[in-house]
Design an enzyme around this catalytic site. Structure first.
Site, PDB file in Angstrom:
ATOM      1  N   GLU A   1       0.819  -1.216   0.000  1.00  0.00           N
ATOM      2  CA  GLU A   1       0.000   0.000   0.000  1.00  0.00           C
ATOM      3  C   GLU A   1       0.855   1.269   0.000  1.00  0.00           C
ATOM      4  O   GLU A   1       0.657   2.179   0.798  1.00  0.00           O
ATOM      5  CB  GLU A   1      -0.969  -0.012   1.193  1.00  0.00           C
ATOM      6  CG  GLU A   1      -1.918  -1.206   1.139  1.00  0.00           C
ATOM      7  CD  GLU A   1      -2.986  -1.225   2.228  1.00  0.00           C
ATOM      8  OE1 GLU A   1      -2.720  -0.716   3.330  1.00  0.00           O
ATOM      9  OE2 GLU A   1      -4.071  -1.763   1.958  1.00  0.00           O
TER      10      GLU A   1
ATOM     11  N   ASP B   1      -8.732  -8.845   4.008  1.00  0.00           N
ATOM     12  CA  ASP B   1      -8.460  -7.781   4.976  1.00  0.00           C
ATOM     13  C   ASP B   1      -9.529  -7.694   6.064  1.00  0.00           C
ATOM     14  O   ASP B   1     -10.396  -6.824   5.999  1.00  0.00           O
ATOM     15  CB  ASP B   1      -8.364  -6.439   4.226  1.00  0.00           C
ATOM     16  CG  ASP B   1      -7.714  -5.348   5.062  1.00  0.00           C
ATOM     17  OD1 ASP B   1      -7.190  -5.664   6.145  1.00  0.00           O
ATOM     18  OD2 ASP B   1      -7.720  -4.189   4.625  1.00  0.00           O
TER      19      ASP B   1
ATOM     20  N   GLU C   1     -12.561  -2.294  12.081  1.00  0.00           N
ATOM     21  CA  GLU C   1     -12.546  -1.493  10.851  1.00  0.00           C
ATOM     22  C   GLU C   1     -13.708  -1.816   9.910  1.00  0.00           C
ATOM     23  O   GLU C   1     -14.401  -0.916   9.442  1.00  0.00           O
ATOM     24  CB  GLU C   1     -11.213  -1.701  10.134  1.00  0.00           C
ATOM     25  CG  GLU C   1     -11.150  -1.009   8.786  1.00  0.00           C
ATOM     26  CD  GLU C   1      -9.801  -1.181   8.093  1.00  0.00           C
ATOM     27  OE1 GLU C   1      -8.887  -1.784   8.674  1.00  0.00           O
ATOM     28  OE2 GLU C   1      -9.684  -0.692   6.953  1.00  0.00           O
TER      29      GLU C   1
HETATM   30  C1  GCU Z   1      -6.114  -2.073   5.865  1.00  0.00           C
HETATM   31  C2  GCU Z   1      -6.414  -0.721   6.414  1.00  0.00           C
HETATM   32  C3  GCU Z   1      -5.244   0.198   6.328  1.00  0.00           C
HETATM   33  C4  GCU Z   1      -4.017  -0.471   6.929  1.00  0.00           C
HETATM   34  C5  GCU Z   1      -3.788  -1.803   6.271  1.00  0.00           C
HETATM   35  C6  GCU Z   1      -2.666  -2.616   6.885  1.00  0.00           C
HETATM   36  O1  GCU Z   1      -6.003  -2.011   4.472  1.00  0.00           O
HETATM   37  O2  GCU Z   1      -7.517  -0.169   5.757  1.00  0.00           O
HETATM   38  O3  GCU Z   1      -5.569   1.374   6.995  1.00  0.00           O
HETATM   39  O4  GCU Z   1      -2.907   0.324   6.799  1.00  0.00           O
HETATM   40  O5  GCU Z   1      -4.933  -2.585   6.387  1.00  0.00           O
HETATM   41  O6  GCU Z   1      -2.978  -3.608   7.527  1.00  0.00           O
HETATM   42  O7  GCU Z   1      -1.511  -2.296   6.731  1.00  0.00           O
END
Ligand code: GCU
Length: 699
Positions: free
Chosen positions: A307, A386, A414
């Protein structure tokens, strides 16, 4: 602003309790073999004094000689046999398997309390707490306090408890500006405006965590940016080491999340290539400095190549290259590197049906199984997507057979209601732990794998993304504290049931009144299914509002880059992950692979996770898929209404402020549930054109 009012004491409120004859065993206290000045022992003593004063109104009198009545706290060698030969010990908290796959004999189990374990034996008028180390004493003390809070007699106690998982960690996603990524309980109590906060709240947090057996805490968000990159510099050492010291007094090791590109951002070489000599020597010096200033530091958690975070892939290197380089350099200090497996392509083309995000973790990590050095642990999210309300168990768990591995779950809700909606997650965590991976014929559940029983690993365990913040009640919804409590208890004793944990938590937090207990336990136990019913059906997941992840938006992520699709059209929905689809099913050991591959044998709650099916497909209940969607969504709202009625029956039986706070959360949950029901039902009605058999309102 920091929350100014006094925060609650959660399950350690130590309100007056019935004695149940327990006072007898606590009139005196005799210490045998432990250094009374040791910080963990000091905290254990303080906690015992506080708890007994609050609950029983007594203070144990310290004595210098073996008393004929009272509590004896005695050091025992890890492998020493109990002196009391004729006592039969009830083995309750520990596992029955040994790392080599054989079963431990009862005798062998009795012989060892092991690291962090303890034994409690009542004999005559004495209660003896034996442990091999200070942490064992601390956990033993919390056991005694729990027993008293639950108004259960200490009489008859013959028990040995050893933690099932070596590592039992909380991961905080707290940012240095005080915000919390995916935080639903106020702001951070660790950080504010780029500064580190250390105060009474830090200590209370450590007490709560230790009371449920947590022994590791990651302080900062896995997405390490800006000022958080500087946590490993002189700018923050003093405060970080102060927190590390407080935590150490509660048997908790402090960890930090690391920015993989720190060399580039902190004035080092203009690269983060793990094989570059200049990068390696920069890290070497950095770690020498960090461990000198924060002696108790356990190591680092790293989110790399995920990400948008930097990582070894940028330099054409593997995940193992990156992890091993750091691990070798922290090894001289006893440090470990916890490396996350949440690595996937987040810039996918939604038109592409072959790329499957669910495959990514396994595809990125399985090839180097066995190449990770022995102080690296791969941390694996429970599912391949997730933290959805329902998804398959990650095939990496038990897929890896020669690598230290650790399970990551999310206590923060979440995707599961954000601590507005009630969603007790321990049944979900339990389901994951009980999942048979078939990586070996025996001892093959996820619980076996991550506890080290399957492959004999020393470094393994469980981590949860924390659900705490600086709200007065710590967790936003008072009832969400059950997930904090429950995660710790489960990580310590994986054989506890979700119901047992819920019942303990209610007893300690509210009261032992049977009506109160049964009512709240019932609410907790049903809450996950209810949430699932009004949100996304049969394991498909998502359908959430983009970014915030609260509330419905059926197509919110359907045409985006994140790889989270439901693939609904006018004929059907679901993702084909079978042999003829993305092939994801083949990442499982048999018989799981075949079981998921066939629509006949695939567990129905995961049907749409693995298969694309027509709306007219008949489920085992005899209902069509579309009718199931309608029915479950109506039921989800009805059950939420029922939960509210059940909660209202508690008015006057529990403290009014807690009653009112939770009642207000339920109101918001009901609004949310209705939105979900009506949007999901209308969406599928419009797509399929098939009306509800019962003719209910669909828009
Ligand atoms: C999810 C979440 C993110 C987080 C990511 C992770 O995608 O929405 O906010 O950073 O998990 O586990 O790194």
């Amino acid at each position: 602003m920091r929350e100014t009012g006094r925060w609650t004491q959660l399950w350690l409120a130590y309100k007056p309790r019935q004695d149940m004859g327990n006072g007898l065993y606590l009139a005196h206290i005799f210490w045998d073999g432990f250094d009374r000045q040791d910080p963990v022992i000091e905290n254990a003593q303080a906690e015992l004094a506080k708890g007994l004063a609050g609950m029983l109104g007594t203070v144990p009198k310290e004595v210098d000689e073996l008393p004929s009545d009272g509590l004896i706290v005695r050091r025992i060698a890890e492998h020493q046999h109990p002196e009391e030969n004729n006592v039969r010990y009830e083995i309750k908290c520990e596992t029955t398997g040994m790392p080599d796959g054989t079963s431990a004999t009862k005798e062998a189990q009795e012989a060892e309390v092991g690291p962090e374990g303890y034994r409690l034996v009542q004999e005559g008028k004495t209660l003896t707490l034996t442990a091999a180390d200070e942490k064992g004493v601390l956990y033993g003390v919390f056991h005694i306090l729990r027993q008293i809070a639950l108004e259960q007699p200490l009489k008859g106690l013959h028990i040995t408890c050893r933690p099932d998982n070596p590592l039992r960690m909380l991961n905080h996603w707290d940012n240095m500006d005080g915000s919390i990524e995916r935080g639903y309980s106020g702001r951070s109590f660790f950080f504010e405006n780029g500064e580190i906060l250390v105060d009474e709240r830090t200590r209370d947090y450590a007490r709560f965590a230790a009371s449920v057996g947590i022994n590791g805490v990651v302080l900062n968000n896995v997405n390490v940016k800006d000022r958080a990159t500087w946590l490993i510099t002189d700018r923050y050492f003093d405060k970080v080491s102060e927190i590390a010291r407080i935590f150490a007094g509660y048997g908790i090791r402090l960890f930090l999340s690391l920015n993989y590109a720190a060399p580039m951002e902190l004035g080092g070489p203009d690269s983060a290539d793990p094989l570059d000599e200049a990068v390696i020597s920069w890290w070497k010096e950095k770690f020498a400095e960090v461990f000198a200033r924060i002696p108790n530091l356990g190591g680092f958690l790293v989110k790399a190549d995920s990400e948008g975070r930097p990582g070894p892939f940028t330099y054409g290197r593997t995940q193992a290259d990156g992890a091993n380089m750091l691990a070798d350099l922290v090894k001289p200090y006893g440090g470990i590197i916890i490396w996350r497996c949440f690595v996937y392509n987040c810039t996918q083309d939604w038109r592409d049906r072959k790329t499957d995000r669910a495959r990514a973790g396994y595809d990125n990590f399985i090839g180097m199984d066995g190449d990770y050095h022995d102080n690296v642990i791969l941390q694996i999210k429970n599912g391949p997507m997730d933290f959805q309300i329902r998804e398959a168990v990650s095939p990496l768990l038990g897929g890896l057979t020669r690598t230290n591995q650790m399970l990551e779950v999310q206590a923060a809700q979440e995707y599961t209601g954000q601590q507005i909606d009630l969603c007790y997650l321990i049944p979900l965590f339990k389901e994951v732990l009980d999942f048979k991976t078939y990586c070996k014929p025996e001892l093959n559940t996820v619980a076996d794998v991550v506890s080290g029983r399957t492959f004999g690993n020393q470094l393994c365990g469980m981590a949860a993304v924390s659900n705490t913040g600086n709200d007065a009640n710590w967790t936003g919804n008072d009832l969400a504290a059950a997930n904090f409590y429950g995660f710790g208890r489960l990580a310590f004793s994986t054989s506890l049931t979700a119901q047992e944990i819920a019942s303990e938590w209610v007893g300690m937090t509210y009261s032992n009144d049977e009506t109160v207990k049964q009512t709240i336990v019932r609410l907790l136990m049903g809450s996950r299914e209810t949430y699932e019913k009004y949100t996304s059906p049969l394991g498909i997941g998502w359908m959430v509002t983009p970014n915030t992840h609260y509330g419905p938006s059926v197509d919110g992520y359907e045409y985006s880059r994140w790889g989270t699709y439901h693939r609904a059209d006018h004929l059907g929905l679901g993702v084909d992950r079978t042999d003829t689809g993305t092939g994801y099913v083949r990442q499982y050991h048999e018989p799981n692979a075949s079981r998921y591959n066939s629509v006949e044998t695939c567990p129905e709650e995961l049907l749409l996770f693995f298969h694309h099916l027509p709306y007219t497909y008949r489920l085992k209940s005899g209902k069509t898929l579309i009718q199931h969607i309608y029915d479950s969504h109506f039921e989800g709202v009805e059950e939420t209404e029922e939960m509210i009625r059940v909660w209202e029956s508690l008015k006057g039986k529990i403290p009014e402020d807690s009653y009112a706070l939770v009642r207000e959360r339920f109101e918001r949950q009901l609004y949310n549930a209705r939105e979900w029901r009506d949007q999901v039902n209308s969406y599928f009605y419009r797509k399929s054109g098939i009306p509800d058999e019962k003719g209910r309102a669909i828009f």
